[in-house]
Enzyme design. Structure first.
Site, PDB file in Angstrom:
ATOM      1  N   HIS A 173       0.803  -1.148  -0.170  1.00 14.55           N
ATOM      2  CA  HIS A 173      -0.079   0.081  -0.080  1.00 14.55           C
ATOM      3  C   HIS A 173       0.884   1.485  -0.003  1.00 14.55           C
ATOM      4  CE1 HIS A 173      -3.528  -2.236   1.774  1.00 14.55           C
ATOM      5  NE2 HIS A 173      -3.342  -2.778   0.584  1.00 14.55           N
ATOM      6  N   LEU A 230      -3.456  -9.744   5.414  1.00 16.88           N
ATOM      7  CA  LEU A 230      -3.376  -9.409   4.064  1.00 16.88           C
ATOM      8  C   LEU A 230      -1.853  -8.577   3.983  1.00 16.88           C
ATOM      9  CD1 LEU A 230      -6.942  -8.482   3.205  1.00 16.88           C
ATOM     10  CD2 LEU A 230      -5.502 -10.801   2.961  1.00 16.88           C
ATOM     11  N   PHE A 231      -1.232  -8.227   4.799  1.00 16.90           N
ATOM     12  CA  PHE A 231       0.246  -7.876   4.735  1.00 16.90           C
ATOM     13  C   PHE A 231       0.246  -6.221   4.118  1.00 16.90           C
ATOM     14  CE2 PHE A 231       0.347 -12.324   3.995  1.00 16.90           C
ATOM     15  CZ  PHE A 231       0.545 -12.660   5.288  1.00 16.90           C
ATOM     16  N   CYS A 232      -0.856  -5.392   4.239  1.00 22.89           N
ATOM     17  CA  CYS A 232      -0.738  -4.250   3.600  1.00 22.89           C
ATOM     18  C   CYS A 232      -0.583  -4.284   1.925  1.00 22.89           C
ATOM     19  CB  CYS A 232       0.206  -3.190   4.257  1.00 22.89           C
ATOM     20  SG  CYS A 232      -0.037  -2.807   5.842  1.00 22.89           S
ATOM     21  N   ALA A 233      -1.076  -5.616   1.641  1.00 21.55           N
ATOM     22  CA  ALA A 233      -0.848  -5.630  -0.003  1.00 21.55           C
ATOM     23  C   ALA A 233      -2.142  -6.288  -0.194  1.00 21.55           C
ATOM     24  CB  ALA A 233       0.299  -6.589  -0.336  1.00 21.55           C
TER      25      ALA A 233
END
Length: 455
Positions: free
Chosen positions: A129, A374-377
């Site tokens: 992100h 979701l790992f900032c992705a």
């Protein structure tokens, strides 16, 4: 050296000393165990060398650039020398600027604020992100996730060639995925961008801690990374690269340090002459300790030798991937396939398990720290999982039945400071959890998955 190259026959170094190796954590099953930090992709532990350097400087802390006293002069020299160290670490061009920021996110937002009028931005949906979201004042073209490096280059070339009007353009791309760890074809993407009159910025947050990054060799226009992923403490980052767009843009922050001269006008207003150096975008009192910590980490990694660091990490990657492959219920997420070169970042799902539940059990029952979610992705992880964009994975959600798609994933990540024992304990815990199940129930508390010890 290219981002995918490190001689396989190089000598393998021992883990670099990092803080926290002697920290013990309580287990829900009783007793304590040495904490296994396997979440380097979020924040790597600080190198002991970095911490020692910062501690040695701390008594000499002083204001930067605007003090006549000895400590101020010392701190100013330290700050500017740190800038030079980072430039050397990145193999910057003579004309490049190194701007100190708070993080990769801050760096890319700074560049977004400096875009010339009418600039088009091209970014793959696979980005973190920090790279995906800052471009709110530009027209953005989001590119679908490619399934091979060649497809990534071809997709970008088509998009750039088809842009209308054919004005200024910027490509933003990651060097190594924070989800799959896979290396991207940065040099080839840079060549495609330049062939179509565009510039390119490299998000090296996950690349710089694992591989050498040469601005000259990769031929990128800018590179951004964070100190807290490069074994330095929180709160510092870097944007390095071409000076012209940064010099022509309004200061990222208005204030002292960014201004060279301020005069009062007769009509009551003020006229400001801004710096044209990196100081233009470093208003306020700079984070000299953060800059010094980044420089210390750059020196430590360079002196350790990336060839040996990469060789050892490859061994750990192979050990983890081989161990996970022995568990039929585990599916490792990949964009480019099993043979793609990668850094020590591996995401996976476990059939029949809620990923948050699994990660919580690793922590509570084994003292192992990994990441779930979701790992900032979000777009990338949902693409890899094939999940509904409207769904949210959380600890309290029903556990996925065998064959069902998980709503989020588990990520294990490691690097120069990871002991072999931590990797071995992780693999043993995964196999035991899949075979025997968790020993405790888990519930959601303040958005986190925790052991339910109330029963």
């Amino acid at each position: 050296m290219s981002v995918s190259a490190a001689a396989a026959d190089q000598s393998v170094c021992a883990p670099l000393p990092v803080l926290g190796q002697d920290v013990t954590v309580p287990l829900v099953t009783g007793g304590e165990v040495a904490y296994a930090a396997l979440d380097y992709a979020a924040s790597a532990p600080a190198l002991q060398r970095v911490w020692d350097d910062v501690a040695a400087y701390a008594p000499y802390y002083g204001s930067v650039h605007r003090g006549a006293g000895y400590l101020s002069q010392l701190s100013t020299d330290l700050f500017e020398n740190a800038r030079q160290t980072v430039a050397e670490f990145l193999d910057c061009r003579e004309s490049d600027q190194v701007v100190f920021t708070r993080s990769t996110t801050d760096s890319l937002n700074l560049l977004a604020a400096a875009l010339p009028a009418g600039c088009r931005v091209f970014v793959f949906e696979t980005e973190h992100h920090a790279s995906l979201l800052p471009w709110t004042n530009a027209q953005v073209t989001y590119l679908d996730a490619p399934r091979t490096p060649d497809e990534a280059v071809a997709t970008l070339e088509r998009a750039l060639a088809d842009r209308d009007p054919y004005g200024p353009a910027l490509v933003c791309v990651t060097g190594a995925s924070n989800v799959t760890g896979e290396l991207w074809p940065v040099r080839e993407l840079a060549a495609a961008a330049h062939a179509h009159g565009a510039r390119i910025v490299l998000d090296a947050a996950q690349l710089a801690p694992h591989h050498p990054v040469s601005v000259r060799e990769l031929d990128v226009d800018w590179v951004a990374f964070s100190g807290h992923k490069l074994y330095a403490p929180f709160g510092s980052g870097v944007l390095a690269g071409r000076a012209d767009w940064l010099r022509e843009a309004e200061p990222y922050l208005a204030g002292g340090g960014a201004s060279r001269r301020v005069t009062r006008r007769q009509d009551g207003g003020v006229d400001v002459e801004w710096h044209e150096t990196a100081a233009r975008h470093e208003a306020g009192s700079p984070n000299v300790i953060g800059a010094y910590a980044i420089a210390s980490a750059c020196k430590a990694l360079t002196e350790a030798g990336f060839d040996s660091l990469v060789a050892r990490e490859r061994q750990l990657i192979e050990k983890v991937r081989t161990g996970l492959a022995e568990v039929p219920e585990v599916r490792v997420l990949s964009l480019f396939g099993d043979d793609a070169p990668r850094v020590g970042v591996i995401s996976f799902v476990v059939d029949g398990w809620n990923s948050s539940h699994f990660a919580a059990a690793l922590s509570a029952e084994y003292g192992i720290g990994v990441r779930d979610g979701l790992f900032c992705a979000h777009p990338l992880v949902r693409t890899l999982l094939g999940s509904d964009p409207q769904t949210q994975g959380e600890c309290g959600a029903p556990e996925a039945a065998p064959g069902e798609k998980s709503l989020n994933a588990i990520r294990v990540s490691f690097g120069a400071g990871t002991p072999d024992e931590h990797v071995e304990r992780f693999l043993g815990a995964v196999k035991e959890l899949v075979r025997d199940g968790a020993r405790w129930n888990y519930r959601t508390e303040d958005g986190r998955c925790v052991p339910d010890t109330s029963a």
